[in-house]
Design an enzyme around this catalytic site. Structure first.
Site, mmCIF file in Angstrom:
data_model
loop_
_atom_site.group_PDB
_atom_site.id
_atom_site.type_symbol
_atom_site.label_atom_id
_atom_site.label_comp_id
_atom_site.label_asym_id
_atom_site.label_seq_id
_atom_site.Cartn_x
_atom_site.Cartn_y
_atom_site.Cartn_z
ATOM 1 N N ASP B 16 51.591 19.848 -22.058
ATOM 2 C CA ASP B 16 50.835 20.721 -21.160
ATOM 3 C C ASP B 16 49.567 19.945 -20.821
ATOM 4 O O ASP B 16 48.962 19.335 -21.711
ATOM 5 C CB ASP B 16 50.515 22.028 -21.902
ATOM 6 C CG ASP B 16 49.692 22.994 -21.069
ATOM 7 O OD1 ASP B 16 50.114 24.147 -20.905
ATOM 8 O OD2 ASP B 16 48.584 22.615 -20.600
ATOM 9 N N ALA B 18 46.657 20.779 -20.362
ATOM 10 C CA ALA B 18 45.429 21.207 -21.045
ATOM 11 C C ALA B 18 45.432 20.846 -22.526
ATOM 12 O O ALA B 18 44.452 21.065 -23.222
ATOM 13 C CB ALA B 18 45.249 22.716 -20.897
ATOM 14 N N SER B 19 46.538 20.279 -23.005
ATOM 15 C CA SER B 19 46.678 20.062 -24.447
ATOM 16 C C SER B 19 45.976 18.781 -24.898
ATOM 17 O O SER B 19 46.272 17.681 -24.425
ATOM 18 C CB SER B 19 48.172 20.013 -24.792
ATOM 19 O OG SER B 19 48.411 19.235 -25.939
ATOM 20 N N THR B 20 45.061 18.960 -25.837
ATOM 21 C CA THR B 20 44.220 17.848 -26.292
ATOM 22 C C THR B 20 45.037 16.768 -27.005
ATOM 23 O O THR B 20 44.857 15.580 -26.752
ATOM 24 C CB THR B 20 43.136 18.387 -27.251
ATOM 25 O OG1 THR B 20 43.747 19.199 -28.254
ATOM 26 C CG2 THR B 20 42.128 19.236 -26.494
ATOM 27 N N SER B 22 48.168 16.240 -26.642
ATOM 28 C CA SER B 22 49.062 15.592 -25.679
ATOM 29 C C SER B 22 48.359 14.384 -25.056
ATOM 30 O O SER B 22 48.990 13.355 -24.780
ATOM 31 C CB SER B 22 49.485 16.574 -24.573
ATOM 32 O OG SER B 22 50.257 17.631 -25.101
#
EC number: 5.99.1.4
Lengths: 206, 206
Positions: B16, B18-20, B22
């Site tokens: 995603d 917004a996923s840190t 990731s």
């Protein structure tokens, strides 16, 4: 002339007896600290009261089934990777209250860390009920602990119950929200997969 | 005589925008697969709808502040460890919907993985608003993508919106509950700290 002064650093290792990944860390930590100048200070806590402040009334692995299913798979894979025996306990999460009280009471004893390891092994290798006095008594016997009856009784004293509650609340205030957690001088590491990082941190920081 | 047939294995990389964590995996993965016989297949999804099925209406890092505080600390430490630049974005979680739609639309294009990486860098290195058309357009321009106007328009077509919803729902059914997640033939790995394990798994399994 003076001998060399070696300062032994202490890493606090917070755990809950029902915590699956705490089992992995307990099994791994002694060989990881070998030849390092680090002493592990075991800190038994109860995740239940901490989870309650997060709105959870049981393990998040029950509340979020996808997470739970994944956790068991991941746990098996990690145990395989390190050659750690693993039998999935028939009850999860275990009631680790009695064992935690004994661990808190005996924090200054030489057999404390062996007791902790044996309780985890009873649960995750032999599928034993770690809430039962029989299980805990036989572990203490195997460790040749003296005065087992009074230990079992004293673990349930008001002062000792309070001590465990205090340890748990102190852990929460330090930012702990899961187990295992490792703290070196307020630097928090969460999870078995951060154990190596925590040890590296201790070695590279005063 | 026949030449040697090399079967390239594919690891699915669910993320995603917004996923840190990731972000960390996106920054690490290309050097990790170098000289391995593994191709990364990026799978943009939206954690929002998955979190909704878990009873969360925003990031768990907001719902559980202790977890959130720890995540930023841990993220910084991990970024430091690998020398990955990191600027904490002023808005978290970012709205990655527009970017995810473009990533789904362009999944067959040669510039797809560069686009994905650039969007993460815009967010976590330059504190740019990745929901804005300006940000996304300038990334596409920098990548010399042709037909940018129609890409931006087509990303919002009903068919493409539906495609992203389908990818997300398929991910949920596969057991995904967070990002990054990696899947090789139904074997699920969750978290940047399992990226190496996932790649090892691909190499050692048919």
């Amino acid at each position: 002339m003076f001998g060399k002064i070696i300062l032994v650093k202490e890493l606090e290792f917070y755990f809950d007896f029902a915590s699956t990944y705490s089992y992995l860390s307990v099994m791994r930590v002694s060989s990881l600290v070998k030849e390092k100048n680090v002493r592990i200070v075991f800190k038994p806590i109860l995740l239940g009261p901490i989870f309650k402040t997060m709105g959870w009334d049981t393990s998040p692995f029950h509340i979020y089934p996808a997470k739970g299913k994944y956790m068991w798979k991941d746990l098996n894979r990690r145990a395989d990777k390190w050659g750690i025996p693993l039998v999935i306990p028939s009850v999860f999460p275990a009631n680790g209250l009695f064992a935690a009280r004994i661990a808190v009471l005996s924090s200054g004893e030489v057999w404390n860390s062996d007791f902790i390891k044996q309780v985890f092994c009873a649960q995750f290798q032999e599928n034993k009920d770690i809430s039962s006095e029989d299980t805990l008594r036989s572990i203490l016997q195997r460790l040749n602990v003296l005065g087992i009856d009074s230990i079992l009784a004293n673990s349930k004293s008001d002062a000792n119950k309070e001590a465990l509650r205090n340890e748990t609340e102190k852990a929460r205030v330090l930012g702990i929200f899961g187990a295992p957690s490792f703290i070196y001088k307020e630097e928090l590491f969460w999870g078995d997969d951060r154990l190596e990082d925590a040890l590296d941190w201790v070695e590279t920081h005063d």
